[in-house]
Design an enzyme around this catalytic site. Structure first.
Site, PDB file in Angstrom:
ATOM      1  N   ASP A 131       0.822  -1.214   0.000  1.00  0.00           N
ATOM      2  CA  ASP A 131       0.000   0.000   0.000  1.00  0.00           C
ATOM      3  C   ASP A 131       0.858   1.266   0.000  1.00  0.00           C
ATOM      4  O   ASP A 131       0.353   2.349   0.276  1.00  0.00           O
ATOM      5  CB  ASP A 131      -0.956  -0.003   1.199  1.00  0.00           C
ATOM      6  CG  ASP A 131      -0.211  -0.026   2.539  1.00  0.00           C
ATOM      7  OD1 ASP A 131       1.041   0.003   2.551  1.00  0.00           O
ATOM      8  OD2 ASP A 131      -0.886  -0.059   3.583  1.00  0.00           O
TER       9      ASP A 131
ATOM     10  N   HIS B  30       3.469   1.856   1.982  1.00  0.00           N
ATOM     11  CA  HIS B  30       4.054   2.275   3.266  1.00  0.00           C
ATOM     12  C   HIS B  30       5.562   2.084   3.304  1.00  0.00           C
ATOM     13  O   HIS B  30       6.125   1.221   2.650  1.00  0.00           O
ATOM     14  CB  HIS B  30       3.366   1.605   4.469  1.00  0.00           C
ATOM     15  CG  HIS B  30       3.631   0.152   4.674  1.00  0.00           C
ATOM     16  ND1 HIS B  30       2.668  -0.724   5.133  1.00  0.00           N
ATOM     17  CD2 HIS B  30       4.749  -0.600   4.530  1.00  0.00           C
ATOM     18  CE1 HIS B  30       3.193  -1.936   5.261  1.00  0.00           C
ATOM     19  NE2 HIS B  30       4.448  -1.885   4.898  1.00  0.00           N
TER      20      HIS B  30
HETATM   21  C1  GLP Z   1       6.539  -4.651   6.720  1.00  0.00           C
HETATM   22  C2  GLP Z   1       7.470  -3.629   7.331  1.00  0.00           C
HETATM   23  C3  GLP Z   1       7.906  -2.641   6.297  1.00  0.00           C
HETATM   24  C4  GLP Z   1       8.402  -3.377   5.063  1.00  0.00           C
HETATM   25  C5  GLP Z   1       7.345  -4.241   4.488  1.00  0.00           C
HETATM   26  C6  GLP Z   1       7.786  -4.943   3.218  1.00  0.00           C
HETATM   27  O1  GLP Z   1       5.275  -4.108   6.489  1.00  0.00           O
HETATM   28  N1  GLP Z   1       6.888  -2.904   8.421  1.00  0.00           N
HETATM   29  O2  GLP Z   1       8.943  -1.841   6.826  1.00  0.00           O
HETATM   30  O3  GLP Z   1       8.785  -2.431   4.108  1.00  0.00           O
HETATM   31  O4  GLP Z   1       7.043  -5.172   5.493  1.00  0.00           O
HETATM   32  O5  GLP Z   1       7.567  -6.303   3.303  1.00  0.00           O
HETATM   33  P1  GLP Z   1       8.089  -7.360   2.273  1.00  0.00           P
HETATM   34  O6  GLP Z   1       9.532  -7.076   2.056  1.00  0.00           O
HETATM   35  O7  GLP Z   1       7.865  -8.661   2.953  1.00  0.00           O
HETATM   36  O8  GLP Z   1       7.300  -7.175   1.037  1.00  0.00           O
END
Ligand code: GLP
Length: 264
Positions: A135, A137
């Site tokens: 999303d 973030h």
């Molecule tokens: C979580 C963390 C984020 C990270 C995200 C990405 O939500 N709080 O900081 O960027 O995961 O996750 P993934 O790398 O598993 O797609």
């Protein structure tokens, strides 16, 4: 902002790990901002390998972006236990050098203020690693997070709960609903930011973050305001970017990247 596009996730992770290693060699007391998520796991594995070959991580200090509220550090899904397992224990980083917010604190507001103060007392973050949520973030700065926000509590979106279910037996209902996260403003205060994004599932949100308008609906778009931010993407994640030829040209010509051309 610079965008570095490498052929696959492995080479993207290698570039990030090599940048971290270069900064650590230049400044062994570096204050590192760290992210969790699957994308970062290979970076940490590479740093563990490098530590085995002599890279010194004993003097750096680390601050993680975020932590779930309401589960103890000992829970296998907590970011504290995840980081202990993936990086801190394997490289022998002393526990008093690694920091995460305490999601079990009795007074969460006070804990958020304490975390900001601890970052400031360490001299601020030198290099902040970031992943990208589906999303948009960064950290747990879900859509509409204020672009000047500081460390605080956030409710997680259903998309984030689903994305992060793996460490909770695959069940989004098992993921804590709230987290403490550095704010977008906290992240923008880091002297350097490195955003690592891989996989086709992130292509659309990456295009919005990098080439779309700066908007609180996509927290990562705030990185366009940062003076020293590199986005490292694999070809799949970069597939919806418009400016790929220019980004590749810059990577091929900036002296800073000369030693990384083997990855391109
Ligand atoms: C979580 C963390 C984020 C990270 C995200 C990405 O939500 N709080 O900081 O960027 O995961 O996750 P993934 O790398 O598993 O797609």
């Amino acid at each position: 902002m610079e965008v570095i596009i490498l052929p696959d996730p492995e080479r993207a992770a290698q570039l990030v790990a090599r940048v971290v290693a270069r900064e650590l060699r230049a400044c062994p007391e570096l204050v590192l901002g760290l992210a969790t998520g699957r994308t970062m796991e290979r970076v940490y594995a590479l740093l563990v390998e490098m530590a085995g070959k002599g890279l010194d991580l004993s003097r750096c200090r680390t601050f993680n972006l975020d932590e779930y509220i309401g589960i103890p550090a000992s829970h296998p899904g907590s970011y504290r236990s995840t980081m202990d397992r993936l990086l801190f224990r394997p490289v022998g980083l002393s526990p008093d050098h690694s920091h995460l917010p305490d999601g079990m604190a009795a007074d969460l507001g006070a804990e958020c203020r304490r975390y900001e103060a601890a970052i400031a007392a360490a001299g601020g973050i030198g290099l902040q690693l970031l992943g990208l949520g589906q999303d948009g973030h960064i950290g747990f700065n879900e859509p509409l997070s204020a672009l000047r926000s500081r460390t605080r509590e956030k409710a997680l979106t259903p998309a984030t709960l689903a994305q992060n279910a793996a460490l909770f037996a695959g069940d989004p209902a098992g993921v804590p609903r709230r987290a403490i996260t550095m704010g977008v403003g906290t992240i923008l205060d880091a002297r350097r930011c490195l955003l690592l994004v891989t996989g086709a599932a992130k292509a659309a949100i990456l295009a919005r973050a990098v080439e779309g308008p700066i908007t609180a609906m996509v927290s990562a778009s705030a990185l366009q305001l940062h003076e020293n931010c590199q986005v490292v993407a694999d070809a799949a994640a970069a597939s919806l970017l418009q400016g790929v030829d220019y980004y590749r040209w810059v990577f091929g010509h900036e002296p800073e990247w000369a030693e990384f051309q083997d990855l391109g």
